[in-house]
Design a protein around this motif. Sequence first.
Motif, mmCIF file in Angstrom:
data_model
loop_
_atom_site.group_PDB
_atom_site.id
_atom_site.type_symbol
_atom_site.label_atom_id
_atom_site.label_comp_id
_atom_site.label_asym_id
_atom_site.label_seq_id
_atom_site.Cartn_x
_atom_site.Cartn_y
_atom_site.Cartn_z
ATOM 1 N N LEU A 86 0.827 -1.204 0.000
ATOM 2 C CA LEU A 86 0.000 0.000 0.000
ATOM 3 C C LEU A 86 0.860 1.253 0.000
ATOM 4 C CD1 LEU A 86 -2.860 -0.910 2.535
ATOM 5 C CD2 LEU A 86 -3.036 -0.720 0.039
ATOM 6 N N ARG A 87 1.952 1.215 0.762
ATOM 7 C CA ARG A 87 2.837 2.381 0.809
ATOM 8 C C ARG A 87 3.459 2.638 -0.556
ATOM 9 N NH1 ARG A 87 3.466 7.191 1.791
ATOM 10 N NH2 ARG A 87 5.479 7.938 2.503
ATOM 11 N N PHE A 88 3.836 1.569 -1.247
ATOM 12 C CA PHE A 88 4.393 1.748 -2.592
ATOM 13 C C PHE A 88 3.323 2.266 -3.552
ATOM 14 C CE2 PHE A 88 4.838 0.098 -6.906
ATOM 15 C CZ PHE A 88 6.015 0.726 -7.287
ATOM 16 N N PHE A 89 2.124 1.694 -3.531
ATOM 17 C CA PHE A 89 1.061 2.162 -4.406
ATOM 18 C C PHE A 89 0.804 3.660 -4.185
ATOM 19 C CE2 PHE A 89 -0.948 -2.338 -4.090
ATOM 20 C CZ PHE A 89 -0.057 -2.822 -5.037
ATOM 21 N N ALA A 90 0.814 4.070 -2.927
ATOM 22 C CA ALA A 90 0.511 5.462 -2.598
ATOM 23 C C ALA A 90 1.621 6.413 -3.001
ATOM 24 C CB ALA A 90 0.239 5.597 -1.101
ATOM 25 N N SER A 91 2.876 5.978 -2.887
ATOM 26 C CA SER A 91 4.001 6.893 -3.112
ATOM 27 C C SER A 91 4.716 6.673 -4.437
ATOM 28 C CB SER A 91 5.017 6.745 -1.976
ATOM 29 O OG SER A 91 5.629 5.465 -2.026
ATOM 30 N N GLY A 92 4.708 5.416 -4.921
ATOM 31 C CA GLY A 92 5.473 5.103 -6.116
ATOM 32 C C GLY A 92 6.959 5.024 -5.849
ATOM 33 N N SER A 93 7.356 4.942 -4.571
ATOM 34 C CA SER A 93 8.773 4.963 -4.217
ATOM 35 C C SER A 93 9.103 3.813 -3.283
ATOM 36 C CB SER A 93 9.120 6.294 -3.539
ATOM 37 O OG SER A 93 10.409 6.246 -2.974
#
Length: 377
Positions: A86-93
Amino acid sequence: MALDELFNLELLGALEEAENRAIVNRPKQYYNAQNVMEELSDLQFIKKFRLTKTLVQELLNILAPYMTEPTRSSSITIKTKVLTALRFFASGSYQLDIGDNRSSALSQPSVSRCITEVSNALNQPDIVKRYIGFPDNFQKLNEIRRGFLDKKGVPGVVGTIDCTHVAIFPPPSEGLYPEHIYVNRKGYHSINVQLICDSDARIMNVNAKYPGSTNDSFIWRQSVISTYMENLHDNGHTSYFLLGDSGYPLRPWLLTPLSDPIPDTPESLFNKWLTSTRSTIERCNGILKMRFRCLLKHRVLHYNPERASKIIVSCCILHNMCINANLPVPQREPDDPLDIDFGIYGVPELNPMNPTINPQLAAGRRVQQLLIRSYFT
């Protein structure tokens, strides 16, 4: 922007400002991924993961049967995998996730494996069907039509359609398609994603399987929704149609704008209504990418097309979860460039047996004229 959305944004801003004042001069703290739901406030949690704590618990419950339980105390838990994805989906980083999780740091390969496992689970057919589905009965169709009627004043609309490009890393030449097929008309590698949404910007259909060079109208012609809408009309149910831009073929079940109508005429009023109503899908594209920034052009998904497609579908599912929960839309960040796709305008369609006009095109024009006479004169 609707008043309730504006209110939500203002409320979110006020809460965020109050929270920032409360933590001023406090040294930076890093959350523990195992206890993040307890350590972060509701506002901080939504900002990092886009979902509420309640929605994440719902997600954990439905994904658990499709994910691997840890076999050792040192293994990554399902909860950590889901929060990491979820953190990657939200930030792309990757780096943001690794930095924020200092107390339980994950390597970049571990983050990538978490993203893969979670997106594979989210793409299970029963989960996709649970959150994304085009109306398959008249009760649902009429509910969608009522939503557009209440907001835009003309009956018949059951969805708006458009394609948007999601940038990907150049795929290997030995993949399903040659690498150059993924280069879109703007010169970068992408997947051309077809989306259909309702009046609340809820995604009812997503097709993320085609390379960036594929024309929007070709993706539509291969779509099961195209066949479904045509069959509806062939069976006499002619009061349902989608709205698209001029890159799509005009049909009685897919209406597009008129070409260069004279200003201040019924035809120009029809075009203004269609453009205003169809802007729902443009808003949907914008919300999807603001909420899940891994889909932004400058982020670029560093995965092969098949895995990138699963990430796109995963984000669409999460987007619908947010829409259903009426979560406020994240504001565009200062370093985010505009990410707008402009359609390619179509050409007149001819019937090869009669070089005048395609009969389905003629039927679409009759529907256009009927709406103009009924609602714009």
